[in-house]
Design an enzyme around this catalytic site. Structure first.
Site, short mmCIF file in Angstrom:
data_model
loop_
_atom_site.label_atom_id
_atom_site.label_comp_id
_atom_site.label_asym_id
_atom_site.label_seq_id
_atom_site.Cartn_x
_atom_site.Cartn_y
_atom_site.Cartn_z
N LYS A 1 0.84 -1.20 0.00
CA LYS A 1 0.00 0.00 0.00
C LYS A 1 0.88 1.25 0.00
CE LYS A 1 -3.75 -2.55 2.08
NZ LYS A 1 -4.44 -3.04 3.27
N GLN B 1 -4.87 -1.89 9.51
CA GLN B 1 -4.67 -3.18 8.86
C GLN B 1 -5.22 -4.31 9.74
OE1 GLN B 1 -3.26 -3.66 5.69
NE2 GLN B 1 -3.93 -5.76 6.00
N ASP C 1 -11.22 2.20 3.93
CA ASP C 1 -11.47 0.76 3.79
C ASP C 1 -12.97 0.45 3.75
OD1 ASP C 1 -9.38 -0.95 3.34
OD2 ASP C 1 -8.84 -1.21 5.45
#
Ligand code: NAP
Length: 274
Positions: free
Chosen positions: A44, A88, A111
């Site tokens: 990322k 994450q 997200d």
């Protein structure tokens, strides 16, 4: 046709790169030292560097308390220079993922896991859509694979992949079946799928006997077999029978990251519109 996620992701990232005219910043929080998570965060960061988004990576010990993690989320929520926040997953067991997601500012939730964004997607008025399912929709759109009226079977019902995937397919007028570990006679169902999406996490779980001839196969799984990366779908056995198939690596994975870059741009637009 091999659906080349790497190639399509490169096009998307180039579009994002062209579009960015302000300084955007993505804050990524990594808790603990799970190797796979470290690789995802690194990838990322590489994508951010490529498109011109500044990335801030916070590496926290697995022993961090939920409260200390939330303190960092609150700080990032309130910082005007931070455009997007990504925690994450998975988090260590002592931390409640749902509470962490609930506390990310919905306008920075790149997200798409905050309940406000999940609800908006469910109601058909989405803002942030989780990157993997949205990336799959982008890939199908790129290759002009029609969804309307098709039988779509999704294996897996996780919050990050299976459930949002089902909602997106429904919104695109597919007839959707969601399978999971309690599903009986899985093969009877998968054999009827025009579009089969596997998000199980078991190497070569799907073979040619389980698919319909001419199906489109989307492989979300990331597994290792004898040290080699592979998906849930036995590519070699299915490639001749399927009409379209995503490889692993080089299929859904790069699309997820490219879509995250798009979501960062969306975050900036939504915040400016406030
Ligand atoms: P997850 O939360 O572990 O979900 C796995 C799903 O598979 C569950 O719903 C489970 O059913 C179902 N399942 C397990 N065994 C099954 C069986 N024998 N038959 C039918 N269904 C079965 O995983 P996830 O987060 O969705 O991820 C799935 C895979 O995709 C993993 O390999 C992950 O690494 C990968 N992934 C890839 C990307 C990418 O960008 N390429 C992104 C996210 C995830 P139950 O609900 O009944 O347990």
């Amino acid at each position: 046709m091999i659906l080349n996620g790497k190639e399509v992701a490169a096009i998307i990232k180039d579009n994002v790169k062209e579009k960015i005219n302000l300084q955007l910043t993505l804050a990524v929080i990594l808790v603990g030292d799970d190797n796979a998570s470290k690789i995802y965060v690194r990838n990322k960061k590489i994508a951010c560097d490529y498109v011109g988004i500044k990335s801030l990576v916070y590496e926290l010990p697995a022993s961090i308390t939920q409260n200390d993690l939330l303190e960092l989320v609150y700080e990032l929520n309130s910082r005007p220079d931070v455009t997007g926040i990504l925690v994450q997953l998975p988090l260590p067991k002592h931390i409640d993922e749902a509470i962490v997601m609930e506390n990310i500012n919905p306008l920075k939730d790149v997200d798409g896991f905050n309940p406000q964004n999940v609800g908006a997607l469910t109601l058909g008025a989405p803002k942030f859509i989780p990157c993997t399912p949205l990336g799959i929709m982008n890939l199908l759109a790129h290759y002009k694979i029609s969804i309307d009226g098709k039988n779509c079977t999704i294996i897996g019902r996780s919050n990050d992949v299976g459930k949002p995937m089902a909602l997106l397919m429904l919104a695109a007028n597919a007839t959707v079946t969601v399978c999971h570990s309690h599903t009986k006679n899985l093969t009877d169902i998968t054999k009827t799928a025009d579009i089969l999406i596997s998000a199980v996490g078991k190497a070569k779980f799907i073979n040619a006997d389980m698919i319909k001839s001419g199906a489109t196969l989307i492989d979300v799984g990331i597994n290792r077999e004898s040290g080699k990366l592979c998906g849930d779908i036995d590519f070699d056995s299915c490639v001749e029978k399927a009409a379209n198939i995503t490889p692993v690596p080089g299929g859904v994975g790069p699309m997820t990251i490219a879509t995250l870059m798009q979501n960062c741009v969306l975050a900036s637009e939504l915040q400016r519109a406030q």
